[in-house]
Scaffold this motif. Structure first.
Motif, PDB file in Angstrom:
ATOM      1  N   ALA A   1       0.831  -1.208   0.000  1.00 27.58           N
ATOM      2  CA  ALA A   1       0.000   0.000   0.000  1.00 27.58           C
ATOM      3  C   ALA A   1       0.865   1.256   0.000  1.00 27.58           C
ATOM      4  O   ALA A   1       0.577   2.232  -0.703  1.00 27.58           O
ATOM      5  N   GLU A   2       1.945   1.233   0.782  1.00 29.23           N
ATOM      6  CA  GLU A   2       2.850   2.385   0.844  1.00 29.23           C
ATOM      7  C   GLU A   2       3.556   2.584  -0.495  1.00 29.23           C
ATOM      8  O   GLU A   2       3.742   3.711  -0.952  1.00 29.23           O
ATOM      9  N   LYS A   3       3.931   1.473  -1.121  1.00 24.61           N
ATOM     10  CA  LYS A   3       4.587   1.541  -2.430  1.00 24.61           C
ATOM     11  C   LYS A   3       3.639   2.113  -3.473  1.00 24.61           C
ATOM     12  O   LYS A   3       4.040   2.917  -4.324  1.00 24.61           O
ATOM     13  N   ALA A   4       2.384   1.705  -3.415  1.00 26.14           N
ATOM     14  CA  ALA A   4       1.381   2.217  -4.357  1.00 26.14           C
ATOM     15  C   ALA A   4       1.210   3.722  -4.179  1.00 26.14           C
ATOM     16  O   ALA A   4       1.125   4.476  -5.155  1.00 26.14           O
ATOM     17  N   LYS A   5       1.188   4.164  -2.933  1.00 26.77           N
ATOM     18  CA  LYS A   5       1.054   5.593  -2.644  1.00 26.77           C
ATOM     19  C   LYS A   5       2.282   6.359  -3.127  1.00 26.77           C
ATOM     20  O   LYS A   5       2.165   7.427  -3.745  1.00 26.77           O
ATOM     21  N   ALA A   6       3.466   5.798  -2.862  1.00 25.63           N
ATOM     22  CA  ALA A   6       4.715   6.472  -3.235  1.00 25.63           C
ATOM     23  C   ALA A   6       4.857   6.596  -4.752  1.00 25.63           C
ATOM     24  O   ALA A   6       5.270   7.645  -5.260  1.00 25.63           O
ATOM     25  N   THR A   7       4.525   5.525  -5.482  1.00 25.67           N
ATOM     26  CA  THR A   7       4.646   5.578  -6.942  1.00 25.67           C
ATOM     27  C   THR A   7       3.646   6.559  -7.542  1.00 25.67           C
ATOM     28  O   THR A   7       3.944   7.234  -8.524  1.00 25.67           O
ATOM     29  N   SER A   8       2.477   6.651  -6.927  1.00 32.88           N
ATOM     30  CA  SER A   8       1.467   7.600  -7.398  1.00 32.88           C
ATOM     31  C   SER A   8       1.941   9.035  -7.181  1.00 32.88           C
ATOM     32  O   SER A   8       1.792   9.896  -8.065  1.00 32.88           O
ATOM     33  N   GLU A   9       2.530   9.282  -6.015  1.00 31.41           N
ATOM     34  CA  GLU A   9       3.032  10.625  -5.715  1.00 31.41           C
ATOM     35  C   GLU A   9       4.199  10.984  -6.630  1.00 31.41           C
ATOM     36  O   GLU A   9       4.293  12.118  -7.112  1.00 31.41           O
ATOM     37  N   ARG A  10       5.083  10.023  -6.872  1.00 30.72           N
ATOM     38  CA  ARG A  10       6.235  10.278  -7.747  1.00 30.72           C
ATOM     39  C   ARG A  10       5.770  10.584  -9.169  1.00 30.72           C
ATOM     40  O   ARG A  10       6.286  11.499  -9.825  1.00 30.72           O
ATOM     41  N   PHE A  11       4.786   9.824  -9.642  1.00 32.00           N
ATOM     42  CA  PHE A  11       4.253  10.073 -10.979  1.00 32.00           C
ATOM     43  C   PHE A  11       3.638  11.470 -11.051  1.00 32.00           C
ATOM     44  O   PHE A  11       3.803  12.184 -12.041  1.00 32.00           O
ATOM     45  N   GLY A  12       2.944  11.867  -9.990  1.00 32.95           N
ATOM     46  CA  GLY A  12       2.346  13.198  -9.952  1.00 32.95           C
ATOM     47  C   GLY A  12       3.397  14.293  -9.999  1.00 32.95           C
ATOM     48  O   GLY A  12       3.240  15.298 -10.705  1.00 32.95           O
ATOM     49  N   GLU A  13       4.485  14.092  -9.256  1.00 34.47           N
ATOM     50  CA  GLU A  13       5.565  15.086  -9.235  1.00 34.47           C
ATOM     51  C   GLU A  13       6.227  15.220 -10.603  1.00 34.47           C
ATOM     52  O   GLU A  13       6.485  16.335 -11.074  1.00 34.47           O
ATOM     53  N   ILE A  14       6.501  14.083 -11.239  1.00 38.70           N
ATOM     54  CA  ILE A  14       7.148  14.123 -12.552  1.00 38.70           C
ATOM     55  C   ILE A  14       6.210  14.714 -13.599  1.00 38.70           C
ATOM     56  O   ILE A  14       6.638  15.439 -14.503  1.00 38.70           O
ATOM     57  N   THR A  15       4.917  14.428 -13.468  1.00 38.56           N
ATOM     58  CA  THR A  15       3.929  14.996 -14.390  1.00 38.56           C
ATOM     59  C   THR A  15       3.916  16.518 -14.285  1.00 38.56           C
ATOM     60  O   THR A  15       3.885  17.228 -15.302  1.00 38.56           O
ATOM     61  N   GLU A  16       3.948  17.026 -13.053  1.00 37.69           N
ATOM     62  CA  GLU A  16       3.966  18.475 -12.845  1.00 37.69           C
ATOM     63  C   GLU A  16       5.254  19.085 -13.400  1.00 37.69           C
ATOM     64  O   GLU A  16       5.236  20.182 -13.966  1.00 37.69           O
ATOM     65  N   LYS A  17       6.359  18.374 -13.244  1.00 40.28           N
ATOM     66  CA  LYS A  17       7.627  18.867 -13.777  1.00 40.28           C
ATOM     67  C   LYS A  17       7.578  18.926 -15.299  1.00 40.28           C
ATOM     68  O   LYS A  17       8.052  19.890 -15.913  1.00 40.28           O
ATOM     69  N   GLN A  18       6.995  17.901 -15.906  1.00 40.85           N
ATOM     70  CA  GLN A  18       6.841  17.880 -17.360  1.00 40.85           C
ATOM     71  C   GLN A  18       6.000  19.061 -17.839  1.00 40.85           C
ATOM     72  O   GLN A  18       6.327  19.716 -18.830  1.00 40.85           O
ATOM     73  N   LYS A  19       4.921  19.340 -17.127  1.00 43.02           N
ATOM     74  CA  LYS A  19       4.048  20.452 -17.491  1.00 43.02           C
ATOM     75  C   LYS A  19       4.789  21.782 -17.386  1.00 43.02           C
ATOM     76  O   LYS A  19       4.625  22.664 -18.237  1.00 43.02           O
ATOM     77  N   ALA A  20       5.603  21.928 -16.335  1.00 42.09           N
ATOM     78  CA  ALA A  20       6.356  23.168 -16.136  1.00 42.09           C
ATOM     79  C   ALA A  20       7.380  23.367 -17.251  1.00 42.09           C
ATOM     80  O   ALA A  20       7.557  24.482 -17.766  1.00 42.09           O
ATOM     81  N   LEU A  21       8.056  22.285 -17.636  1.00 43.29           N
ATOM     82  CA  LEU A  21       9.042  22.374 -18.717  1.00 43.29           C
ATOM     83  C   LEU A  21       8.365  22.703 -20.043  1.00 43.29           C
ATOM     84  O   LEU A  21       8.872  23.515 -20.828  1.00 43.29           O
ATOM     85  N   GLU A  22       7.231  22.072 -20.284  1.00 38.87           N
ATOM     86  CA  GLU A  22       6.483  22.340 -21.515  1.00 38.87           C
ATOM     87  C   GLU A  22       6.016  23.793 -21.556  1.00 38.87           C
ATOM     88  O   GLU A  22       6.093  24.459 -22.605  1.00 38.87           O
ATOM     89  N   ALA A  23       5.562  24.282 -20.407  1.00 40.07           N
ATOM     90  CA  ALA A  23       5.107  25.675 -20.337  1.00 40.07           C
ATOM     91  C   ALA A  23       6.261  26.638 -20.612  1.00 40.07           C
ATOM     92  O   ALA A  23       6.087  27.660 -21.292  1.00 40.07           O
ATOM     93  N   ARG A  24       7.442  26.301 -20.086  1.00 41.06           N
ATOM     94  CA  ARG A  24       8.605  27.170 -20.313  1.00 41.06           C
ATOM     95  C   ARG A  24       9.008  27.176 -21.783  1.00 41.06           C
ATOM     96  O   ARG A  24       9.392  28.224 -22.329  1.00 41.06           O
ATOM     97  N   LEU A  25       8.922  26.041 -22.447  1.00 38.13           N
ATOM     98  CA  LEU A  25       9.230  25.986 -23.881  1.00 38.13           C
ATOM     99  C   LEU A  25       8.278  26.882 -24.668  1.00 38.13           C
ATOM    100  O   LEU A  25       8.691  27.582 -25.601  1.00 38.13           O
ATOM    101  N   VAL A  26       7.010  26.857 -24.284  1.00 32.47           N
ATOM    102  CA  VAL A  26       6.012  27.704 -24.948  1.00 32.47           C
ATOM    103  C   VAL A  26       6.332  29.181 -24.707  1.00 32.47           C
ATOM    104  O   VAL A  26       6.250  30.011 -25.623  1.00 32.47           O
TER     105      VAL A  26
END
Length: 302
Positions: A157-182
């Motif tokens: 359960a902890e691993k599932a939570k951690a992987t979900s949070e990590r995916f969320g963090e990387i997704t936000e980072k991707q969005k920020a990088l994409e926004a900066r390119l724009v």
């Protein structure tokens, strides 16, 4: 394809180690040191530290004895050597006997628990469960958990939570990088447009902002105004095109690198979430089955 109940009992490395310990214990070693020597004679590599770890001939990684489940942990075996308890071979190896299985201590070994429940619970109930749910997927789930050393539900359960949070963090980072390119691309366009239209705008200003001049040069003046407005929002000195090109290249490389992490994190999250879903599904079925049996027993007593 192997039948489901045979498929999920394919020997894991932990099962092989437990079987090897069973064989060694038949030789009545007097202490842990003698047991380790016997295991070494069976081609096991031993690593000592805070915990004793073993690695068989075909294993890639060491496995701690404390992960082998009740009866095979160091503290359990020490009790056997001191005479406090008797050694009992892994009940899962005797799974054809419906009365052998004893549920492990809470959070000791989730996989052994599930496998033993399946072995003990063969019958119409499990056949109904197998018809409703994907039995191949459950088998793959057990193998996945085994390979990743996830043998405790809380850890899963902890691993599932951690992987979900990590995916969320990387997704936000991707969005920020994409926004900066724009942003960089837009700023470059404004700088280029301004360099092409600034003279026209200067003439427009000299004309006293003539409506006639504006209509004749509407596009150029509009582009220049948009550029000036964009520049007004920038703090500090306006960057040069060369500097923006350099930053764009760096951000793009970071985005590509992060995208690889994004894909990996997404797959990890998907795998863990699916494994947890299947385990939850199975345990829910088992709980419902136990409740039904209790209710049936209660009704019979009445």
């Amino acid at each position: 394809m192997l039948p489901f109940f045979d498929y999920i009992f394919i020997k894991s490395y932990r099962e092989e180690i437990r079987e090897s310990i069973d064989i060694c214990m038949e030789q009545k070693p007097k202490d842990m040191e003698e047991l380790i020597k016997l295991l070494q004679e069976m081609d096991y590599e031993i690593k000592r530290g805070k915990y004793v770890s073993l690695k068989g001939r075909d294993q890639k990684n060491f496995l701690r004895m404390r992960s082998l489940g009740a009866g095979y942990r160091e503290e359990d075996l020490e009790k056997v050597f001191s005479g406090e308890s008797a050694f009992t071979p892994d009940p899962k190896q005797q799974r054809n006997d419906e009365n052998v299985y004893v549920k492990p201590e809470p959070n000791v070994d989730m996989l052994l628990d599930i496998q033993a429940m399946i072995a003990k619970g063969k019958g119409p109930g499990y056949e109904r469960w197998a018809k409703v749910h994907n039995i191949k997927q459950m088998a793959q789930t057990l193998l996945f958990l085994e390979e990743h050393g996830l043998r405790d539900y809380d850890e899963l359960a902890e691993k599932a939570k951690a992987t979900s949070e990590r995916f969320g963090e990387i997704t936000e980072k991707q969005k920020a990088l994409e926004a900066r390119l724009v942003e960089i691309a837009a700023l470059k366009k404004h700088i280029i447009n301004y360099s092409k239209t600034k003279d026209v705008y200067a003439e427009y200003r000299k004309s006293g902002y003539s409506k006639k001049f504006f209509e004749e040069h509407r596009e150029a003046i509009t582009l220049c105004k948009a550029a000036k407005e964009a520049f007004s929002k920038i703090e500090g000195k306006l960057p040069k095109i060369k500097e923006l090109n350099q930053e764009y290249s760096e951000v793009l490389q970071e985005k590509k690198r992060t995208y690889a992490e994004y894909r990996q994190a997404k797959q990890e999250m998907k795998d863990i979430q699916m494994a947890k879903y299947n385990v939850d599904l199975f345990l829910k079925f088992e709980e419902q089955k136990e409740q039904a049996e209790k209710q049936k027993t209660t009704e019979q007593i009445r």
